[in-house]
Design a protein around this motif. Structure first.
Motif, short mmCIF file in Angstrom:
data_model
loop_
_atom_site.label_atom_id
_atom_site.label_comp_id
_atom_site.label_asym_id
_atom_site.label_seq_id
_atom_site.Cartn_x
_atom_site.Cartn_y
_atom_site.Cartn_z
N ARG A 32 0.85 -1.21 0.00
CA ARG A 32 0.00 0.00 0.00
C ARG A 32 0.88 1.24 0.00
NH1 ARG A 32 0.62 -1.80 4.99
NH2 ARG A 32 0.80 -0.38 6.77
N LEU A 77 0.27 5.19 1.09
CA LEU A 77 -0.66 6.20 1.61
C LEU A 77 -0.54 7.52 0.86
CD1 LEU A 77 -0.46 5.52 5.45
CD2 LEU A 77 -2.31 4.95 3.87
N ALA A 128 -3.24 7.76 -1.53
CA ALA A 128 -4.51 8.16 -0.93
C ALA A 128 -4.59 9.68 -0.76
CB ALA A 128 -4.68 7.46 0.43
N TYR A 144 -8.68 5.84 -0.28
CA TYR A 144 -7.90 4.73 0.29
C TYR A 144 -7.91 3.52 -0.65
CZ TYR A 144 -7.15 6.94 4.83
OH TYR A 144 -6.73 7.76 5.84
N ILE A 168 -6.03 0.19 -0.14
CA ILE A 168 -6.63 -0.10 1.16
C ILE A 168 -8.13 -0.22 0.97
CG2 ILE A 168 -6.94 0.71 3.53
CD1 ILE A 168 -4.37 2.33 3.17
N ILE A 188 -8.63 13.16 4.84
CA ILE A 188 -7.33 12.51 4.92
C ILE A 188 -6.28 13.58 5.14
CG2 ILE A 188 -5.63 11.07 3.72
CD1 ILE A 188 -7.95 9.89 2.10
#
Length: 465
Positions: free
Chosen positions: A337, A339, A342, A381, A386, A428
């Protein structure tokens, strides 16, 4: 080989994210140009309207000057009418007096004619007597025919009296005739002059009255023009005020657009920095794990299950095991993943999206940038690998991730705000005291949570994956 793939995927993702950020300002620049062109066009209209206002005001001033001059003229005309009427009245009195004189003169003429007629009778008798004597009788013969001296003296006196009487008759006759003629001429001349004056005064009065009528009409016309021009000025001022309001409104839109562009540029710089950091970190991790991945391919795709948050935010292996029985609130998080994805995935929607309550739950909504806050977070996400399951709401999102202290907040963490309800908004965190989310007033945007509205409504709740 695996390292190359990871680097390629990371670079591609970063380029796509940055490309979307770069593409937006061009569109917005066109929008600003359009607004500026509209503003210039309206300013041009205002200049024209203000020029018309100045022209109309100058016209009103000229009309007022003309009106003042005309008012003075009307006053002079009214005074002339007053003076003329007085002169006519005076002339009428003089005409009445002259008529009285004429009446008296007629009476004098009658008496004079009577005297003339009497003298004519005497002269006629003399003429008859003279004719009967053959026309040869002379005063000498009358004297020589005296019978005595006394008779002679008497005859001399009589002759003298007769001669004198005849002479007086003739003289008086001529004088009376001349006087009669002179009186008649004088009275007739005076009457003719007065009559002529009366006619002239009446004609002059009619002319003055006509001038007054024209002046009054012109005055009314000037007042009408002044009123029309004043109304025009009022209308033009209203138009100018409306245009000014439009200019202010467009200037506000331009300012808002510039602010949005500044936000986009800032987001681009942050995304570039974060992408570079993430790429470097991923490269280091990939290099570190290359040996392990070659022997443990299954481990590289290993996933773990995060239990929905409990009051103590436990992440023990036992809780993970228990949560496998509850698929609705589980999160699949691959080890690969990122982030940063995101945080930057939504940049392409900045300035190009709209907040829709319940939006973001269909591919059509996603394609058109129609999100509410929770759907955007689910989607962002998911773009980072995610998977939070089916899209729920802010209350559902409270069950995912590990709650951490707001003082330990890091980019990529999920942050909550108290708005219309507790935990009514979610976003976020992207670092620098800012977060990205779908706000009702802006759509997808990066907002400041260190000051202002969002700082006041941030409730300190932070979740990390």
């Amino acid at each position: 080989m695996i390292l190359r793939k990871k680097l390629l995927v990371l670079s591609t993702t970063a380029m796509l994210g940055l490309g979307s950020i770069v593409a937006v300002p061009a569109v917005q620049a066109e929008s600003i140009n359009d607004l500026q062109n509209q503003q210039q066009a309206i300013q041009g209209q205002r200049s024209g309207v203000q020029s018309e206002i100045n022209t109309a005001l100058a016209k009103i001033k000229a009309l007022q000057i003309e009106q003042a001059t005309l008012t003075e003229q009307i006053l002079r005309i009214e005074q002339a009418i007053k003076d003329n009427n007085a002169k006519i009245d005076e002339t009428k009195v003089q005409i009445a007096e002259t008529n009285a004189e004429i009446k008296k003169l007629k009476e004098d003429i009658v008496a004079l004619q009577k005297r003339i007629e009497q003298r004519n009778e005497v002269l006629k008798e003399r003429a008859v007597s003279y004719q009967e004597s053959g026309g040869n009788v002379s005063y000498v013969e009358v004297l020589l025919g005296a019978t005595s001296f006394g008779n002679f003296i008497d005859r001399v006196g009589a002759v003298a009296t007769m001669v004198e009487a005849d002479q007086d008759i003739l003289t008086q006759h001529e004088a009376d005739k001349k006087e009669l003629e002179e009186k008649q001429t004088a009275v007739e001349t005076k009457l003719a002059d007065l009559t002529s004056m009366k006619l002239e005064l009446e004609g002059m009065l009619a002319q003055i009255e006509e001038q007054k009528s024209q002046s009054v009409q012109l005055s009314a016309s000037l007042k009408g023009k002044e009123q029309e021009t004043a109304t025009l000025v009022a209308d033009l001022k209203t138009r100018d005020a409306n245009l000014a309001a439009q200019v202010v409104k467009i200037q506000g839109e331009i300012t808002a657009e510039l602010n949005r562009q500044a936000e986009i540029v800032a987001a681009k710089k942050r995304a570039e920095a974060e992408a570079a950091i993430a790429a470097e970190k991923a490269a280091r991790e990939a290099a570190k794990n290359t040996a392990k991945e070659s022997t443990k391919k299954k481990s590289s795709s290993e996933s773990f299950v995060t239990k929905p948050l409990s009051s103590n935010s436990s992440t023990s292996d036992s809780s993970t095991s228990n949560d496998n029985n509850n698929d609705e609130n589980t999160v699949s998080i691959p080890s690969s993943r990122n982030l940063s994805v995101a945080m930057t995935a939504g940049n392409k929607y900045i300035g190009n999206s709209v907040y829709v309550f319940g939006g973001g739950r269909s591919q059509s909504d996603i394609n058109n940038g129609r999100f509410d806050c929770s759907a955007f977070v689910y989607w962002a996400y998911a773009e980072a690998g995610i998977n939070l399951g089916s899209v729920g709401n802010t209350d559902t999102l409270l069950n995912y991730g590990t709650r951490v202290s707001s003082s330990d907040m890091q980019p990529g963490d999920m942050v909550f705000f108290d708005t219309y309800k507790k935990n009514g908004h979610v976003g976020i965190y992207v670092g620098g005291g800012k977060f990205i989310g779908s706000q009702s007033s802006t759509g997808v945007a990066i907002a400041n949570m260190s000051s202002g509205y969002w700082a006041q409504h941030f409730n300190g709740r932070v979740h990390r994956f």
